[in-house]
Enzyme design. Structure first.
Site: not given
Ligand code: SF4
Length: 252
Positions: A119-120, A202, A205, A228
């Site tokens: 996701c990151c 985010c 998270c 991240c």
């Molecule tokens: S912090 Fe969480 S929601 Fe944001 S990009 Fe990374 S995994 Fe995705």
């Protein structure tokens, strides 16, 4: 704009001297050396706000960009509006090529609960790589005492992961110095900091921290992840100065 360093060898020539620079001196060098080919990257944490305030006193039309994951807190979007108004700049917002809905279609719902690294990568690292492709140097507000991955950061360094110069003006600052500057100079900051969120990413998270917890304990709770992927140093062929730890990740 001067002839600017374009590789690891040329950066080594300024790196030692830069360790003694103030953040303001580092910003001045960055703007004089790279002109419009350098930009500040920020997620608008406390140290980022100090950096933005300092930059505004060095050069009025400095470039500032952020990776907008589209999952940020309302308080963070509100802070962006306040920054644009106070400093008279337009924040360059960079997005994933996938909307949140497209990501869900391609990878399923709530990817951050199953594979936060992916996701990151989709929402932060790929957009950053695209943005850095426009630049010769980027400026960050990372501090050495934030995480183990950041502990070896230099004030001026070659970013082998993204292939450009990286300037970290506040690398030797402490959290105490950051907050003293914010209060002394009336710098705007994310109101979530007043609600036990020392580090803000985010919504999915990030949680508030409890008394005695590490300031980054609220990031990716339940995962070993602490970065991240934006500031991880990747191995350079033939170099012993390899700091990377892909297992220990974190972010903005
Ligand atoms: S912090 Fe969480 S929601 Fe944001 S990009 Fe990374 S995994 Fe995705």
């Amino acid at each position: 704009m001067k002839n600017h360093p374009q590789n690891r060898q040329e950066i080594a020539e300024v790196q030692s001297a830069a360790e003694n620079w103030t953040p303001q001196r580092a910003l001045t060098w960055a703007f004089e050396t790279f002109g419009s080919r350098v930009a500040i990257s920020s997620a608008f944490g406390a140290e980022g706000m100090v950096l933005i305030d300092m930059a505004s006193r060095v050069r009025k039309d400095f470039r500032l960009f952020t990776i907008d994951t589209e999952f940020l807190f309302p308080e963070t979007y509100n802070l962006m509006d306040r920054i644009e108004e106070k400093y008279g700049i337009a924040i360059e917002k960079v997005y994933s090529v996938l909307s949140p809905e497209e990501q869900e279609g391609a990878h399923g719902s709530a990817l951050w609960t199953r594979d936060p690294d992916l996701c990151c990568s989709l929402r932060k690292v790929e957009p950053l790589r695209r943005k850095l492709g426009e630049l010769s140097a980027w400026i960050t507000s990372i501090r050495r005492d934030q995480t183990s991955v950041r502990s070896s950061a230099r004030r001026v360094e070659w970013d082998a992961k993204f292939g450009l110069v990286k300037i970290n003006p506040m690398v030797d600052w402490t959290s105490k110095q950051v907050w003293r500057y914010i209060h002394d100079h009336d710098v705007p900051y994310n109101t979530l900091h007043d609600q036990d969120y020392p580090s803000i990413g985010c919504t999915h998270c990030t949680r508030a921290v409890r008394p005695g917890e590490d300031p980054r304990a609220g990031r990716w709770p339940g995962f070993a992840k602490t970065e991240c992927g934006l500031h991880i140093i990747e191995p350079v062929a033939g170099s012993s100065a390899v700091v990377a730890s892909k297992a220990a990740k974190f972010g903005d």
